[in-house]
Write an enzyme that holds these catalytic residues in place. Structure first.
Site, PDB file in Angstrom:
ATOM      1  NE  ARG A   1     -13.316  -3.543  11.717  1.00 19.05           N
ATOM      2  CZ  ARG A   1     -14.660  -4.028  11.856  1.00 19.05           C
ATOM      3  NH1 ARG A   1     -14.711  -4.866  12.904  1.00 19.05           N
ATOM      4  NH2 ARG A   1     -15.358  -4.312  11.087  1.00 19.05           N
TER       5      ARG A   1
ATOM      6  NE  ARG B   1      13.328  24.199   2.911  1.00 18.28           N
ATOM      7  CZ  ARG B   1      13.045  24.398   1.709  1.00 18.28           C
ATOM      8  NH1 ARG B   1      13.760  23.743   0.887  1.00 18.28           N
ATOM      9  NH2 ARG B   1      12.251  25.497   1.308  1.00 18.28           N
TER      10      ARG B   1
ATOM     11  CD  GLU C   1     -10.920  -4.314   6.136  1.00 16.81           C
ATOM     12  OE1 GLU C   1     -10.613  -4.953   7.035  1.00 16.81           O
ATOM     13  OE2 GLU C   1     -10.032  -4.475   5.160  1.00 16.81           O
TER      14      GLU C   1
END
Length: 378
Positions: free
Chosen positions: A238, A263, A359
Site C-alpha cells: 500500500r 510561456r 488497494e
C-alpha cells in the site's frame, strides 16, 4: 529538472540512492513504450524490466519496501504503464514471497526474470473494500480443491500466467473462512469473462471459475489464513501506491515548471505572476508532504515493524489525494493544452484517478486511520 534532494533524507541508505540513480538512467533510455496495444505493451514491459534486473526487487527472500517505493515512483514519473507492470509482478506474487512453500516459490524465478506475468485475484462483484464478503468458494475433493465463483477488476486479467486468488474454504463467517491459492492461468475452468476498459487503459478483466481443480499444494499457508495473508500483502504494497502517485505528481510539477517558465503572457513569463507562483508553491508542498509519509511508512516496515497499517493508510491516502490536486493544477496551468488528448498532463490526469480507489479507496483509508486513533485512545 527534478528536485532529488529527498534522496538525502535519513530514510535512505546509499544503496537506495544508487538504485534510484541507476533506474532513472535506465528509464531515460527505455521509456515510455508504445501504448497502442496495451496487452503487448505490458508483456514487453515485464520482459524489459526482468531483463534489466528490476523485477529482482519485486519478490525474493524479503521485500525492501523503500526499494519498491523508489522503483514505483521513478517508473511512474517516466511511464505509468511501466509502473503498473512492475507493481503487479510484486503484488501478484506477494503472498508467495511472504508465505509460499518452496515449491510455490519456484514461480518467483519466472516472475522476477520477466518470463511469467502475475495477477492478484481478490476483488469480486460484491466484495471490493469489504473482502469479508468474498463469495467465490473452494471445496475439498480428495486431495484437490475445486474452485467456483467470479473475480473482477483483476489486474493483468487475461494476460497473466499465474494468479494468487483468495476464496472461501470454510464454514467460518466473514474473513475467517477465506484461504489463498496459487492458480495457473491455464488451469481448466479459468475463463476471462470480459475485459474491462478504464480511463487509463490497463489489462483488467472479469474472471469466472468453473470447477477449477487445484492440488493441495496450491494452498498458500493454512486454510482460513487467506484474509490475513491478503491484508499482510496489502500492508507491504500500500505505501508503494502512494509512491506511484508521488511519481505522477513529480512529473506534473516538472511539466508545469517548464510550461510557466517558457510561456509568456502580458509581457512576461507566466512564472512571474503571483497566482502562478502560488500554484507552484502548493504543488511543491504537497509533493514533499506526500514523500515524507510514503517513505516514513516504507522505512518503518523495513525496520521490522510487525504492522504498518496506520502508516500505510496515511501514506496511500495523502499521496494519492495530493497527486490528484497537483496534477489538476498542472492541467490548469497548461490551459487548453492541458486537456488535449495525448499531452503529458492529460495522461497523468487519467492515470492518477484510479489510485484513489484500488488497494483500498480513500474513504476506507480514513476509516482505518480513525479506528487506529480511536482505538489507541481507549
Amino acid at each position: 529538472m527534478m528536485d532529488r534532494s529527498f534522496l538525502t533524507w535519513p530514510f535512505f541508505e546509499p544503496r537506495h540512492r544508487e538504485l534510484a540513480d541507476s533506474l532513472d538512467a535506465w528509464c531515460d533510455g527505455n521509456l515510455p513504450v508504445d501504448h497502442a496495444d496495451v496487452d503487448a505493451a505490458c508483456r514487453n514491459l515485464v520482459s524489459m524490466l526482468g531483463n534489466g534486473g528490476w523485477l529482482e526487487h519485486s519478490g525474493g527472500e524479503a521485500l525492501d519496501i523503500r526499494s519498491l517505493a523508489l522503483i514505483r515512483e521513478t517508473l511512474a514519473r517516466h511511464d505509468g504503464l511501466a509502473d503498473f507492470a512492475f507493481a503487479m509482478q510484486g503484488l501478484g506474487m506477494g503472498a508467495v514471497t511472504l508465505f509460499g512453500s518452496p515449491e510455490q516459490r519456484e514461480w518467483l524465478t519466472r516472475t522476477r526474470d520477466g518470463a511469467a506475468i502475475a495477477g492478484f485475484a481478490l476483488t469480486e462483484p460484491d466484495a471490493g473494500s469489504d473482502v469479508a464478503r468474498t463469495a467465490a468458494t473452494a471445496r475439498r475433493d480428495g486431495n484437490d480443491w475445486v474452485l467456483n465463483g467470479e473475480k473482477t477488476y483483476i489486474s493483468n486479467g487475461g494476460i497473466a500466467d499465474i494468479y494468487t486468488i483468495v476464496v472461501r474454504t470454510g464454514d467460518a463467517p466473514g474473513a475467517k473462512g477465506l484461504s489463498a491459492f496459487l492458480m495457473p492461468a491455464d488451469t481448466t475452468g479459468v475463463e476471462t469473462l470480459a475485459r474491462i476498459e478504464t480511463i487509463a487503459p490497463h489489462p483488467l478483466a472479469h474472471l469466472r471459475l468453473t470447477d477449477v481443480r487445484l492440488p493441495a499444494s496450491a494452498l498458500i499457508g493454512e486454510p482460513g489464513a487467506g484474509f490475513r495473508i491478503a491484508m499482510t500483502v496489502l500492508d507491504h504494497f500500500r505505501p508503494t501506491v502512494g509512491a506511484a502517485a508521488l511519481g505522477f505528481a513529480r512529473r506534473a510539477l516538472i511539466e508545469a515548471r517548464a510550461r510557466v517558465t517558457a510561456r509568456h503572457r502580458f509581457g512576461a513569463p507566466l512564472a512571474d505572476l503571483q497566482m502562478v507562483q502560488s500554484h507552484i508553491a502548493d504543488m511543491a508542498l504537497k509533493i514533499d508532504a506526500a514523500a515524507l509519509l510514503v517513505y516514513r511508512a516504507a522505512w518503518a516496515k523495513d525496520q521490522g515493524a510487525a504492522r504498518i497499517t496506520r502508516e500505510a493508510a496515511m501514506a496511500k491516502l495523502y499521496a494519492t489525494e495530493a497527486a490528484q490536486e497537483v496534477i489538476d493544477a498542472a492541467v490548469q496551468l497548461h490551459g487548453g493544452d492541458g486537456v488535449r488528448v495525448g499531452s503529458t498532463v492529460e495522461s497523468l490526469y487519467r492515470e492518477v484517478r484510479a489510485l484513489r480507489i484500488y488497494e483500498g479507496a480513500s474513504d476506507v483509508q480514513k476509516l482505518i486511520i480513525a479506528r487506529s486513533v480511536l482505538g489507541s485512545a481507549t
